[in-house]
Design an enzyme around this catalytic site. Structure first.
Site, mmCIF file in Angstrom:
data_model
loop_
_atom_site.group_PDB
_atom_site.id
_atom_site.type_symbol
_atom_site.label_atom_id
_atom_site.label_comp_id
_atom_site.label_asym_id
_atom_site.label_seq_id
_atom_site.Cartn_x
_atom_site.Cartn_y
_atom_site.Cartn_z
ATOM 1 N NE ARG A 9 -4.007 5.870 2.255
ATOM 2 C CZ ARG A 9 -3.767 5.909 2.826
ATOM 3 N NH1 ARG A 9 -2.616 6.715 2.798
ATOM 4 N NH2 ARG A 9 -3.863 5.348 4.294
ATOM 5 C CD GLU A 56 -0.523 -2.771 1.128
ATOM 6 O OE1 GLU A 56 -2.238 -1.870 1.323
ATOM 7 O OE2 GLU A 56 -0.149 -3.027 1.304
ATOM 8 C CG ASN A 60 -8.884 3.473 -1.252
ATOM 9 O OD1 ASN A 60 -8.927 2.602 -0.218
ATOM 10 N ND2 ASN A 60 -7.877 4.375 -1.125
ATOM 11 C CD GLU A 122 17.946 8.893 -4.297
ATOM 12 O OE1 GLU A 122 18.624 9.815 -3.739
ATOM 13 O OE2 GLU A 122 17.281 7.909 -2.718
#
Length: 127
Positions: A9, A56, A60, A122
């Protein structure tokens, strides 16, 4: 079975897309707005989704910042040269949080960078 993607997110989708596509050199594979749900999904990666794992990025629309979850560790990306990857990241405005060097208790060369939302990436130097 295989891992399809990792979902993060993000608070500012454009800033995150710039980081993942310009700094880490991923490709934007697809992006879709969901106005009824007030969110956008953007998928980025080094190869298409049929052949590799992707990220992904979920934005929001009404949320600009998230707390980094305690259970999330990092995303690992293989690089030819970790030091060079760090230098390029810094040159492009990215934040290096651990310079390239051998991992603790081992010999694998690693480095860590941080995306605009504070997620750790990383770099693992190819052997």
């Amino acid at each position: 079975m295989r891992i399809l993607h990792t979902m993060l997110r993000v608070g500012n989708l454009e800033k995150s897309l710039d980081f993942y596509t310009l700094v880490l050199k991923m490709k934007l594979l697809r992006r879709k707005d969901y106005p009824d749900g007030r969110f956008t999904l953007a998928f980025v990666g080094y190869q298409d989704e049929a052949n590799g794992t992707v990220l992904e990025l979920t934005h929001n629309w009404d949320i600009t910042q998230y707390e980094i979850g305690e259970g999330f560790g990092h995303i690992a990306i293989e690089v030819e040269n970790a030091q060079q990857a760090c230098e390029e990241t810094k040159k492009l405005g990215g934040k290096v949080t651990r310079e390239a060097g051998p991992m603790k208790h081992g010999t694998t060369v690693i480095a860590f960078v941080e995306d605009p939302d504070g997620y750790k990436i990383e770099f693992i130097q190819k052997k």
